[in-house]
Write a protein that holds these residues in place. Sequence first.
Motif, short mmCIF file in Angstrom:
data_model
loop_
_atom_site.label_atom_id
_atom_site.label_comp_id
_atom_site.label_asym_id
_atom_site.label_seq_id
_atom_site.Cartn_x
_atom_site.Cartn_y
_atom_site.Cartn_z
N GLU A 121 0.88 -1.16 0.00
CA GLU A 121 0.00 0.00 0.00
C GLU A 121 0.91 1.21 0.00
O GLU A 121 1.80 1.32 0.85
CB GLU A 121 -0.90 0.00 1.24
N ILE A 122 0.72 2.09 -0.96
CA ILE A 122 1.56 3.29 -1.09
C ILE A 122 0.65 4.50 -0.96
O ILE A 122 -0.34 4.64 -1.68
CB ILE A 122 2.30 3.31 -2.44
N GLU A 123 0.99 5.37 -0.01
CA GLU A 123 0.21 6.58 0.23
C GLU A 123 1.08 7.77 -0.15
O GLU A 123 2.22 7.88 0.31
CB GLU A 123 -0.19 6.63 1.70
N TYR A 124 0.54 8.67 -0.99
CA TYR A 124 1.36 9.77 -1.48
C TYR A 124 0.51 10.97 -1.87
O TYR A 124 -0.69 10.86 -2.09
CB TYR A 124 2.23 9.33 -2.65
N HIS A 133 -4.22 13.59 -2.96
CA HIS A 133 -3.73 12.57 -2.04
C HIS A 133 -4.22 11.23 -2.59
O HIS A 133 -5.39 11.10 -2.95
CB HIS A 133 -4.26 12.80 -0.63
N THR A 134 -3.34 10.25 -2.66
CA THR A 134 -3.67 8.97 -3.28
C THR A 134 -3.18 7.83 -2.40
O THR A 134 -2.11 7.91 -1.81
CB THR A 134 -3.03 8.87 -4.67
N ILE A 135 -3.99 6.78 -2.34
CA ILE A 135 -3.58 5.53 -1.71
C ILE A 135 -3.72 4.43 -2.76
O ILE A 135 -4.81 4.19 -3.26
CB ILE A 135 -4.44 5.20 -0.47
N ASP A 136 -2.59 3.82 -3.11
CA ASP A 136 -2.58 2.73 -4.09
C ASP A 136 -2.39 1.41 -3.37
O ASP A 136 -1.52 1.29 -2.50
CB ASP A 136 -1.40 2.87 -5.06
N TRP A 137 -3.21 0.43 -3.74
CA TRP A 137 -2.94 -0.96 -3.38
C TRP A 137 -2.35 -1.60 -4.62
O TRP A 137 -2.95 -1.53 -5.70
CB TRP A 137 -4.22 -1.71 -3.03
N VAL A 138 -1.19 -2.20 -4.50
CA VAL A 138 -0.56 -2.91 -5.61
C VAL A 138 -0.44 -4.36 -5.17
O VAL A 138 0.29 -4.68 -4.24
CB VAL A 138 0.83 -2.31 -5.95
N VAL A 148 -5.28 -0.77 -7.22
CA VAL A 148 -6.52 -0.12 -6.79
C VAL A 148 -6.13 1.25 -6.26
O VAL A 148 -5.41 1.36 -5.27
CB VAL A 148 -7.24 -0.94 -5.70
N LYS A 149 -6.57 2.31 -6.94
CA LYS A 149 -6.20 3.68 -6.59
C LYS A 149 -7.42 4.41 -6.01
O LYS A 149 -8.47 4.42 -6.63
CB LYS A 149 -5.73 4.45 -7.82
#
Length: 177
Positions: A121-124, A133-138, A148-149
């Motif tokens: 999970e990347i939060e940026y 502001h975005t939270i990506d699940w890779v 999933v963005k």
Amino acid sequence: MRLPGAAFAVCLLLACGPPPPPRTGPPPPRFHDSARGLSFDPPAPPFLRSETDAQSSIAHFADPITRAGIHLLAFAASGPTDAAVVQERAQSYLRGLEDSVAGLVVDAVRTLDRFGLRGVEIEYDGGASPRMHTIDWVLYAPGVVYVVKVTAPTLEFAELSAPLLRARASLRIEPVK
């Protein structure tokens, strides 16, 4: 020539164009993509389904006014899915973000284990105006990488992302039979 009051009102309404789309309503039915084994409950309006040109795009729901949204993608990508290699692949994903997101500021990178898949999970934050502001699940599956963005303007993220995070919480990824 004088128009009666009612005729004037009708002319005024016609000159203003169609009314804006409704800002609320029931959520769309559960989304299913049986070819990729993916399903989720999309957010209700004002989030509207929109198409993207990306071949990897599965589903995209966004608010056309705030640009907040949720985007599900699947990329064909072979490679190992064990914990050590997933971290290496996540670093490659982060390098891609650095190249494509203006003013990128990474807040957190967390390991993720969902649906029997390893990932991150990347939060940026990034972008111009409004800053997003975005939270990506890779998530790495055999032969597929799911992304999933969830994204919303940084200053309103807590408020605007709530229905998007509920939609993400309803996500199911199951092996394709």
